[in-house]
Design a protein around this motif. Structure first.
Motif, PDB file in Angstrom:
ATOM      1  N   TYR A  90     -21.887   7.647 -64.090  1.00 16.42           N
ATOM      2  CA  TYR A  90     -21.427   8.334 -62.964  1.00 16.42           C
ATOM      3  C   TYR A  90     -20.233   9.233 -62.933  1.00 16.42           C
ATOM      4  CZ  TYR A  90     -24.625   4.943 -60.784  1.00 16.42           C
ATOM      5  OH  TYR A  90     -25.518   3.956 -60.373  1.00 16.42           O
ATOM      6  N   ARG A 147     -20.229   8.607 -50.094  1.00 12.10           N
ATOM      7  CA  ARG A 147     -20.983   9.080 -49.074  1.00 12.10           C
ATOM      8  C   ARG A 147     -20.017  10.523 -48.326  1.00 12.10           C
ATOM      9  NH1 ARG A 147     -25.247   5.498 -48.589  1.00 12.10           N
ATOM     10  NH2 ARG A 147     -23.857   3.709 -48.640  1.00 12.10           N
ATOM     11  N   ILE A 150     -20.542  13.385 -50.214  1.00 15.11           N
ATOM     12  CA  ILE A 150     -21.539  14.290 -49.866  1.00 15.11           C
ATOM     13  C   ILE A 150     -21.597  15.120 -48.914  1.00 15.11           C
ATOM     14  CG2 ILE A 150     -24.225  13.984 -49.217  1.00 15.11           C
ATOM     15  CD1 ILE A 150     -24.003  11.176 -50.703  1.00 15.11           C
ATOM     16  N   GLU A 151     -21.156  14.565 -47.658  1.00 12.09           N
ATOM     17  CA  GLU A 151     -20.700  15.516 -46.641  1.00 12.09           C
ATOM     18  C   GLU A 151     -19.815  16.613 -46.944  1.00 12.09           C
ATOM     19  OE1 GLU A 151     -22.853  15.442 -43.738  1.00 12.09           O
ATOM     20  OE2 GLU A 151     -23.854  13.923 -44.997  1.00 12.09           O
ATOM     21  N   ASN A 154     -21.768  19.248 -48.643  1.00 14.79           N
ATOM     22  CA  ASN A 154     -22.518  19.978 -48.106  1.00 14.79           C
ATOM     23  C   ASN A 154     -21.761  20.907 -47.329  1.00 14.79           C
ATOM     24  OD1 ASN A 154     -24.933  18.813 -48.818  1.00 14.79           O
ATOM     25  ND2 ASN A 154     -24.689  17.139 -47.102  1.00 14.79           N
ATOM     26  N   ALA A 162     -23.204  17.834 -54.340  1.00 15.68           N
ATOM     27  CA  ALA A 162     -23.840  17.157 -53.498  1.00 15.68           C
ATOM     28  C   ALA A 162     -25.025  16.362 -53.809  1.00 15.68           C
ATOM     29  CB  ALA A 162     -24.410  17.925 -52.012  1.00 15.68           C
ATOM     30  N   ASP A 163     -25.687  16.712 -54.766  1.00  9.51           N
ATOM     31  CA  ASP A 163     -26.838  16.180 -55.046  1.00  9.51           C
ATOM     32  C   ASP A 163     -26.313  14.905 -56.253  1.00  9.51           C
ATOM     33  OD1 ASP A 163     -29.869  15.877 -56.006  1.00  9.51           O
ATOM     34  OD2 ASP A 163     -29.098  16.582 -57.959  1.00  9.51           O
ATOM     35  N   THR A 166     -24.956  12.236 -54.300  1.00  6.64           N
ATOM     36  CA  THR A 166     -26.305  11.549 -53.686  1.00  6.64           C
ATOM     37  C   THR A 166     -26.989  10.562 -54.824  1.00  6.64           C
ATOM     38  OG1 THR A 166     -26.645  13.307 -52.363  1.00  6.64           O
ATOM     39  CG2 THR A 166     -28.489  11.872 -52.629  1.00  6.64           C
ATOM     40  N   GLU A 167     -26.980  11.119 -56.043  1.00  4.38           N
ATOM     41  CA  GLU A 167     -27.647  10.248 -56.931  1.00  4.38           C
ATOM     42  C   GLU A 167     -26.541   9.079 -57.305  1.00  4.38           C
ATOM     43  OE1 GLU A 167     -28.205  12.446 -60.820  1.00  4.38           O
ATOM     44  OE2 GLU A 167     -28.212  10.370 -61.755  1.00  4.38           O
ATOM     45  N   SER A 169     -24.501   7.751 -55.065  1.00  5.19           N
ATOM     46  CA  SER A 169     -24.715   6.849 -53.898  1.00  5.19           C
ATOM     47  C   SER A 169     -25.791   6.015 -54.029  1.00  5.19           C
ATOM     48  CB  SER A 169     -24.701   7.812 -52.714  1.00  5.19           C
ATOM     49  OG  SER A 169     -24.915   7.157 -51.557  1.00  5.19           O
ATOM     50  N   ARG A 170     -26.972   6.545 -54.451  1.00 10.25           N
ATOM     51  CA  ARG A 170     -28.212   5.771 -54.548  1.00 10.25           C
ATOM     52  C   ARG A 170     -27.808   4.453 -55.657  1.00 10.25           C
ATOM     53  NH1 ARG A 170     -31.230  10.227 -55.435  1.00 10.25           N
ATOM     54  NH2 ARG A 170     -31.452   9.524 -57.881  1.00 10.25           N
ATOM     55  N   ASP A 173     -25.517   2.167 -54.190  1.00  9.92           N
ATOM     56  CA  ASP A 173     -25.979   1.101 -53.304  1.00  9.92           C
ATOM     57  C   ASP A 173     -26.877   0.305 -53.732  1.00  9.92           C
ATOM     58  OD1 ASP A 173     -24.975   2.606 -50.846  1.00  9.92           O
ATOM     59  OD2 ASP A 173     -26.791   3.756 -50.552  1.00  9.92           O
TER      60      ASP A 173
END
Ligand code: FE2
Length: 186
Positions: A90, A147, A150-151, A154, A162-163, A166-167, A169-170, A173
């Motif tokens: 990451y 998270r 990401i906003e 955007n 953002a992508d 998001t990766e 963040s996934r 989690d």
């Protein structure tokens, strides 16, 4: 590696008089990338902030990997090393995105120690339960800032950043689930 328990704002580093540590100074190179320069500069500053948190999290997972003791030793020892490896990837994604946007990736230990918003990992931990509690705290904190990131991306209309977030963040989690599962079901 924050020296206090209070998360610091994303306002960058002010160490000594080295102005070049300011995140707004890091979109330094021209590029044919067609994202507007102002958006790239903001994205670079935000990504460098997340990079500091990410490298801090990486070192924290190694700290847990090295020092955990107890009946769940081998499971946790291996899990914490898997988390370290994933979080290192990451960090690479974040740092290389900074450079793609014309910035300078700021990932030295010195910068990370100043800039990370994570709580410093407690040194004296021993049991699996203690490390599970501390590392799940760190994963959750990092997950929250990603998270939010990401906003922010955007809003800057930077879909690529953002992508990437998001990766990440996934993934975070998932690792939080893996760690928290050791506190549950018993
Ligand atoms: Fe190891």
């Amino acid at each position: 590696m924050a020296r206090t328990t209070t998360p610091r704002p994303d306002s960058g580093v002010t160490r000594g008089n080295s102005e070049n540590r300011s995140p707004t100074a890091t979109a330094a190179y021209t590029t044919k990338n067609d994202l507007p320069e102002a958006a790239r500069r903001e994205a670079v500053a935000l990504l460098n902030q997340r990079l500091a948190d990410c490298i801090d999290l990486q070192t924290q997972s190694k700290q847990a990997h090295w020092n955990v003791k107890g009946p769940s030793f081998i499971a946790l020892h291996k899990l914490f090393d898997e988390i370290n490896a994933a979080v290192a990837e990451y960090a690479d994604l974040l740092a290389e995105r900074v450079v793609q946007l014309g910035g300078i990736a700021e990932g030295t230990v010195g910068v990370v120690a100043e800039r990370s918003t994570l709580v410093d990992y407690p040194i004296g931990l021993s049991t699996g339960a203690e490390h599970v509690a501390a590392l799940s705290d760190a994963l959750a904190m990092f997950g929250r800032t990603v998270r939010v990131g990401i906003e922010e991306m955007n809003e800057l209309e930077d879909a690529g950043s953002a992508d990437i977030l998001t990766e990440i963040s996934r993934g975070v989690d998932k690792w939080l689930w893996f760690v928290e599962a050791h506190q549950q079901g018993g």
